[in-house]
Structures are given as C-alpha cells and as structure tokens.
Design a protein around this motif. Structure first.
Motif: not given
Length: 387
Positions: A50, A69, A71, A302, A310, A313, A315
């Motif tokens: 991501d 990312d 995250r 997406w 976000y 998830t 991609r």
C-alpha cells in the motif's frame, strides 16, 4: 519483377547495395521495436503493498519501487523486481529523518534519482514547528542501501504555497536533471500547483527559479492536481499527474503535453485512467522505463471505494503506458496478480530462475514484456535522475 520474382529482385539489390539493405533492416527493426513498446494491455496488481504514491526506477535490469505504507508512516520502504510481477522486500530506504523534521509527522511520498554513480532520495516530511510538509534529500552510494539525510533545512519548502511534496526527478535528452513536485496551495492563494526546477548534476542543489508546470483548469480536475512525473520521448515532453480528490473514489491519472522540461503544460481533454480493472480512484502515478525503454506507470488504487483515509486497503499497480507524439494513454484489458517475497528469500540466483519460470508460464503480451525486461541496463528519463 519478371522471371526472377520478388525474392530474386531483393537478392540483386542486396548484392549491388548492401549498405542500403543494412540501413533498411535497422530502420525497420527500430520501427517495430517502438511500435511494440506500448502494445501491452495487461496490468499487474501487487497485493499487500500500500504505497499511496509509489515511484519506480530501473537499474541493471531491476525495477525498484519506493514508497511509504500508511501502516508504517515513519519508514520509506523499497521493493525490487526483475519482472514487475514478483517483488522482493529490500532494506528500508530511510528510517531516520533530519533534526529539523517533526518526528511525529510521518514520511513520504519519495523518489530516487541516480547521479554519476550515486543516488539521491527525495522525500516529504513535516517541518518541525511549521506544521507543513516539505521535501528533503538523502544520499546513498547504492540504490538498495540505506539513505542518510544530514541536511540542516528542507530541500524545497514553499511556505507561501502550503508546503511542497510529491518529488520526482528526471533527465532531459541533453542530460540535464530536473526535479518536479507539487504544492497544495492555501486559501486565497494560487491553489494546487505542479512545479519543476533545474538540478545541479549531482542532484543536490536546485538552480535557477521554480517554474509552474500546471494548475487546475478543467472541471474534471476538481480543483486539484498532484504527483507530477515528467516524460521526455523523441524530444517531446509529457507530464503524468493525478487530479481530483483522492479519498472519494474519483481521483484520476491524467496526462499533459509540455513545451519543455520547465513547462508550461497543457492538460489532455480527458483523464487517461479513471479506474476499471486497476481499481477505484487511481492516483500517485509515476512513469518509468524498463531496460528496453518501454514505458510503464506505477500507481496506487483502492480495492473498493475509499471510505476515509486509507480505508479500505490500497494496492500497488503497474500498468503499461503508451507514449505517442500526440500524448499519453493507458489501456488495460486484463490483470495478473503479483506477489511480494520477504527479504530472507532474497537471492540473485533464485530470482533469475523465478523470472525465467514466469516468462515460460506467461503467454501473449505479458510474457513478451517480461522477456524484454531482462534485456539490458537502460535507465530512462526519471531514472537517470529518477524513475
């Protein structure tokens, strides 16, 4: 051609003027190579990655993708691939921003440029005390080694325009390096703007003045432009960029024609990628070439309409880009699934073996593309200084 027929006539020409025949063969080969450079219509969707604004470059037959990312917002990640389908996790490109950066502000977007055997990582971070995002620069001797940022101040920081982000370096036909980026604008100001400025040959100093490439001017841009990526092909300059808000599923990837490396640029009448098989709200696109100078886009999309920052998830997607004199286009008729391998599986021999296995299994245009990826060491515009 009488009794000799066509074949006999060609043989006679070859005997009388062999140099002419050689020239014709070379020209035909170049024409066929260029005609096939944009023939693919297959995209690669890489699950588990991501990167809202991935950038890519090709070095020594290997494609590298750099991004952040959401995250892990404090780390700039790096992936590598020999076929744009199977990706390997490399050591993080950067984990420690300079002292002037806000440690809680996160990193990215980012892009890597190559300059005379060394590399510069341009990336976005938040300026401590100002609350705006600006561009910094870190260096490394190798593209797959960690980058170090010893700067005392941002590389580009347009405080009057709301900051600076989305850096992307490129090199023109004369070998001159440039950096493109975007500014979000501020209420009452000029609004979102795409910029370019000349770089010194080592990529570490901006020279001259920043030039405006593009501002929103047509309804479908919805007053937002971002993520510029410049292309030069046969002396013609094209700009890839994103438009429209990114969190409502309406973001698009668009193209523009430019009068030169510093613009100005004129937007195409309509966007070239609005979704479909690549997913919802595509954006953050970056143009790069493979080792045979065939153009591709790395981008973010997406897997369903975004419902917030976000979510769901995002991609990583790689799609073929068609570059012609009259502009840019993307046509995706099919997709294939990519994959990411952990770093412990990183080994040059298995990677080469796996690439050959993919080439054997894949048929049609995708199989031919992967074979071509292993063909040389060319680094196209944006790779001699970026993608």
């Amino acid at each position: 051609m009488g009794e000799k027929g066509l074949t006999g006539g060609l043989v006679d020409v070859a005997r009388r003027q062999p140099a002419v025949v050689v020239i014709v063969i070379v020209l035909v080969g170049l024409y066929l190579s260029k005609a096939s450079s944009g023939a693919s219509t297959r995209a690669v969707l890489v699950p588990g990655v991501d990167f809202p604004a991935p950038t890519l470059l090709t070095r020594n037959r290997t494609a590298y993708a750099v991004g952040v990312d959401p995250r892990s917002p404090d780390t700039i990640s790096l992936l590598s691939s020999r076929d744009r389908r199977s990706w390997t996790t490399e050591p993080d490109a950067l984990t420690t921003p300079p002292g002037w950066a806000d440690p809680g502000g996160g990193l990215g977007p980012a892009a890597i440029g190559a300059f005379d055997g060394s590399y510069v990582l341009y990336y976005t971070t938040t300026v401590r005390g100002l609350g705006i995002r600006c561009i910094s620069a870190a260096t490394s001797d190798d593209v797959d080694e960690p980058f170090v940022d010893t700067s005392l101040a941002p590389f580009v920081c347009q405080t009057a325009d709301g900051g600076s982000t989305d850096p992307s370096p490129f090199v023109d036909d004369a070998g001159h390096a440039y950096l493109t980026w975007s500014s979000p604008g501020r209420p009452g100001g000029a609004g979102p703007t795409l910029w370019a400025q000349r770089l010194r040959s080592d990529g570490l100093v901006l020279t001259g003045e920043p030039a405006v490439l593009l501002r929103p001017s047509v309804p479908w841009q919805q007053k937002r432009v971002a993520s510029p990526s410049m292309i030069v092909e046969d002396g013609r300059y094209h700009l890839v960029y994103s438009a429209a808000p990114e969190l409502n599923g309406r973001q698009v990837v668009a193209g523009a024609s430019c009068t030169g490396p510093l613009g100005p640029c004129k937007p195409a009448p309509r966007p070239m990628l609005t979704g479909g098989k690549v997913g919802f709200g595509p954006g953050g696109a970056h143009a790069f070439t493979d080792s045979r100078h065939r153009w591709w886009l790395g981008l973010h999309s997406w897997d369903s309409p975004p419902a917030g920052a976000y979510l769901p998830t995002g991609r990583f997607v790689v799609v073929p880009l068609h570059v012609r004199d009259d502009g840019l286009s993307v046509q995706v008729n099919s997709v294939t699934q990519g994959r990411v391998r952990p770093p412990e599986q990183h080994d040059s021999h298995p990677r080469d073996h796996e690439t050959r296995d993919h080439e054997t299994r894949d048929h049609g245009d995708h199989g031919r593309e992967q074979n071509a990826t292993d063909g040389g060491g060319h680094t196209g515009p944006g790779t001699a200084a970026g993608g």
